[in-house]
Design an enzyme around this catalytic site. Structure first.
Site, PDB file in Angstrom:
ATOM      1  N   LYS A  21      12.467   1.786  -5.988  1.00  3.73           N
ATOM      2  CA  LYS A  21      12.620   0.635  -5.092  1.00  3.73           C
ATOM      3  C   LYS A  21      13.350  -0.506  -5.798  1.00  3.73           C
ATOM      4  O   LYS A  21      14.199  -1.180  -5.198  1.00  3.73           O
ATOM      5  CB  LYS A  21      11.246   0.181  -4.590  1.00  3.73           C
ATOM      6  CG  LYS A  21      10.633   1.153  -3.583  1.00  3.73           C
ATOM      7  CD  LYS A  21       9.148   0.917  -3.373  1.00  3.73           C
ATOM      8  CE  LYS A  21       8.557   1.994  -2.470  1.00  3.73           C
ATOM      9  NZ  LYS A  21       7.102   1.960  -2.378  1.00  3.73           N
ATOM     10  N   GLN A  36       1.926  -1.192  -3.591  1.00  3.81           N
ATOM     11  CA  GLN A  36       2.124   0.244  -3.791  1.00  3.81           C
ATOM     12  C   GLN A  36       0.792   0.972  -3.661  1.00  3.81           C
ATOM     13  O   GLN A  36      -0.178   0.647  -4.345  1.00  3.81           O
ATOM     14  CB  GLN A  36       2.742   0.492  -5.183  1.00  3.81           C
ATOM     15  CG  GLN A  36       3.083   1.949  -5.463  1.00  3.81           C
ATOM     16  CD  GLN A  36       4.162   2.487  -4.534  1.00  3.81           C
ATOM     17  OE1 GLN A  36       5.163   1.832  -4.275  1.00  3.81           O
ATOM     18  NE2 GLN A  36       3.955   3.686  -4.034  1.00  3.81           N
ATOM     19  N   ASP A  47       6.449  -3.282   4.740  1.00  5.01           N
ATOM     20  CA  ASP A  47       6.007  -1.894   4.891  1.00  5.01           C
ATOM     21  C   ASP A  47       5.619  -1.593   6.332  1.00  5.01           C
ATOM     22  O   ASP A  47       5.491  -0.438   6.721  1.00  5.01           O
ATOM     23  CB  ASP A  47       4.802  -1.626   3.978  1.00  5.01           C
ATOM     24  CG  ASP A  47       5.140  -0.698   2.815  1.00  5.01           C
ATOM     25  OD1 ASP A  47       6.178  -0.009   2.889  1.00  5.01           O
ATOM     26  OD2 ASP A  47       4.365  -0.644   1.849  1.00  5.01           O
TER      27      ASP A  47
END
Length: 284
Positions: free
Chosen positions: A53, A97, A120
């Site tokens: 990322k 995460q 997200d």
């Protein structure tokens, strides 16, 4: 005739090129899009994903901020860091995460991310907006699947889509996004009866089970489009999807590979959400 491969590499490169242009335009207005990634603990797979990322952000000119916390960090410490990032006007997107260490309540942590920074698309607010068809940040993997389907040029409206898997991260949102494209959707799971028969009726088959080679060639309708979300290791330790690629390729018209498929588009859609978050917050 072998299926046409839907290349995540090609599509992700196109998205990155577009996001690079949009980032440069925002920078000319004095706004540098910034993604903060919170990594709790030292899970090796998570560390690999986070590095990927960061690399993507770097390539597009997006500022990447890594917040590392030890595995023994308390839930309160994680929530405090999130509160600080939420209050920071220079941070546009926040991503935690997953998975988190077991002693931390994942849902409580996700709910602590402000919806406008939830790149997200996991917070209850954004999930709710997605369900009722409002503007929101879409979860990256299902959004990437839809982009891959659209890239084939085949209409989605009126098609029968079968989604195998009902997770909150992929299965359920994929079904909702397919409904938004006017497909007729069947969601299958471990209790579904006549699974193979349902799969054979699918014009679009989305496999998100997490079991290597679960979808066999005889489960694929001739001419179907197959989207393989799975990332597994087979007995030889080789990376593979939920679909038996060789067998399914002989039946399908279009298919995504693993690796080189949905995973790359997931990362690309995160960039799209981050740039959008920056634009919205800066009112640019």
């Amino acid at each position: 005739m072998a299926a046409q491969i839907i290349s995540g590499k090609t599509l992700a490169a196109q998205v990155k090129e577009r996001m690079t242009g949009e980032t440069e335009a925002l920078k000319r207005q004095g706004v540098t899009p910034c993604l903060a990634v919170v990594l709790v603990g030292d899970d090796p797979a998570s560390a690999v994903y986070v590095r990927g990322k960061q690399k993507d952000c770097e390539e597009c000119g997006i500022r990447s901020l890594l917040v590392r916390l030890p595995a023994e960090a308390t839930q309160q410490q994680v929530l405090e860091r999130l509160a600080a990032l939420a209050a920071d006007g220079a941070v546009h997107g926040i991503l935690v995460q997953l998975p988190l260490p077991r002693h931390i309540d994942e849902q409580a942590v996700i709910a602590a991310i402000p919806p406008e920074k939830d790149v997200d698309g996991f917070t209850p607010v954004n999930v709710g907006r997605m369900v009722i068809g409002e503007e929101c940040f879409l979860p990256c993997t299902p959004a990437g699947c839809i982009e891959m389907l659209k890239s084939t040029g085949q209409p989605l409206a009126g098609k029968h889509a079968v989604v195998i898997g009902r997770s909150n991260i992929v299965g359920k949102p994929a079904a909702i996004l397919l409904l938004r494209e006017n497909a007729t959707v069947t969601v299958c799971h471990s209790r579904t009866q006549g699974l193979a028969q349902l799969c054979r009726s699918a014009d679009i088959l989305v496999a998100a089970v997490g079991r290597a080679g679960f979808v066999t060639g005889d489960m694929v309708k001739p001419g179907a489009t197959v989207i393989d979300v799975g990332i597994n290791r087979n007995a030889e330790g080789k990376l593979c999807g939920d679909v038996n690629f060789a067998a399914a390729s002989e039946k399908a018209a279009f298919i995504t590979p693993v690796p080189g498929g949905v995973g790359l588009m997931t990362r690309a859609m995160l960039l799209v959400n981050t740039v959008q978050a920056a634009r919205m917050q800066a009112k640019a």
